[in-house]
Write an enzyme that holds these catalytic residues in place. Sequence first.
Site, mmCIF file in Angstrom:
data_model
loop_
_atom_site.group_PDB
_atom_site.id
_atom_site.type_symbol
_atom_site.label_atom_id
_atom_site.label_comp_id
_atom_site.label_asym_id
_atom_site.label_seq_id
_atom_site.Cartn_x
_atom_site.Cartn_y
_atom_site.Cartn_z
ATOM 1 C CB THR A 121 -0.906 0.006 1.251
ATOM 2 O OG1 THR A 121 -1.570 1.261 1.362
ATOM 3 C CG2 THR A 121 -0.095 -0.214 2.527
ATOM 4 C CG ASP A 122 -1.116 4.908 -1.112
ATOM 5 O OD1 ASP A 122 -1.698 4.261 -0.213
ATOM 6 O OD2 ASP A 122 -1.705 5.744 -1.824
ATOM 7 C CD GLU A 123 -3.494 3.485 4.222
ATOM 8 O OE1 GLU A 123 -3.480 3.620 5.458
ATOM 9 O OE2 GLU A 123 -4.457 2.991 3.605
ATOM 10 C CE1 TYR A 148 -3.001 -2.440 5.713
ATOM 11 C CE2 TYR A 148 -3.492 -0.107 5.428
ATOM 12 C CZ TYR A 148 -3.254 -1.359 4.884
ATOM 13 O OH TYR A 148 -3.264 -1.529 3.528
ATOM 14 C CE LYS A 152 0.408 -4.710 2.999
ATOM 15 N NZ LYS A 152 0.301 -6.089 2.437
#
Length: 332
Positions: A121-123, A148, A152
Amino acid sequence: MRKVLVTGGAGFIGSNFVHYLIENTDDHVTVLDKLTYAGNLASLEGLPEDRFTFVKGDIADASVVEPLVAASDVVVHYAAESHNDNSLHDPRPFLDTNIIGTFTLLEAVRKHGVRYHHISTDEVYGDLELDDPQRFTEHTPYNPSSPYSSTKAGSDLLVRAWVRSFGVRATISNCSNNYGPYQHVEKFIPRQITNVLTGERPKLYGAGLNVRDWIHANDHSSAVLTIVEKGVIGETYLIGADGEKDNKSVVELILTLTGNPADAYDHVVDRAGHDLRYAIDSTKLRTELGWQPRYQDFEAGLAATIDWYRANEAWWQPQKAATEAKYVAQGQ
């Protein structure tokens, strides 16, 4: 016939990828999914039995993972605990799935020499200021802000270490926010759509100024398949479709597309640590691998998504009441 193992294939973006593979390749697809609340077998209904196998199991269970990996040519790892609000309430499942689960898969592909692609993810990059002209690239430092996104980020680093230390044939992709069919109603866009369809007012965190870079799930799927087939081992590719929209604009567009006043929504308490803006620069993927998004008109893609939820109430309705009760309890 290539044999592809898709973890988390009963979830949102995983199930879209499974459908994409069946429709665009000759692959046989095996889905491994634990079927937690976000996994839904109904998302895989109608797939041809001669090209699709479902296995219920935990990616952190080596006794389940290893024989499936050994029988595969490619592993595409979608399975993840992926909701920020849930990670703030109970971080432990995110460690179990995103860290230990990824480790278990990496050990299996290492043992059997299987090609591995890791969905992220870009997060992991944190967030950007609303007026920042920059976008995330493959060289942006990691700066996760929630349990989260931090798990990741940790799983991405495990993949990089297994490539360098053990020669695992792996690639990574970090994608912006997906929208489209089969997305759980706890997520932002389907929550607002299903609220409208059930006669409830949409809910907007805070002032709704937070910006997300939206991509249709089919475009994500086509990008992942491109990386699996053309990507350079050890490389990371960012997937995005230049779809930056603030949350307020998205809610207002959903209301407009459904024939409602654009201001017919309620503001609710903002989420803790809510990232301001995500923005993806997918130049590397486009120039080096020749990928292009198909759904470049966000309004058209959103209208098609609304139509899907309108036509598939039997799919999302069983999830709706419990999801809204949870949000109400949180003041959201």
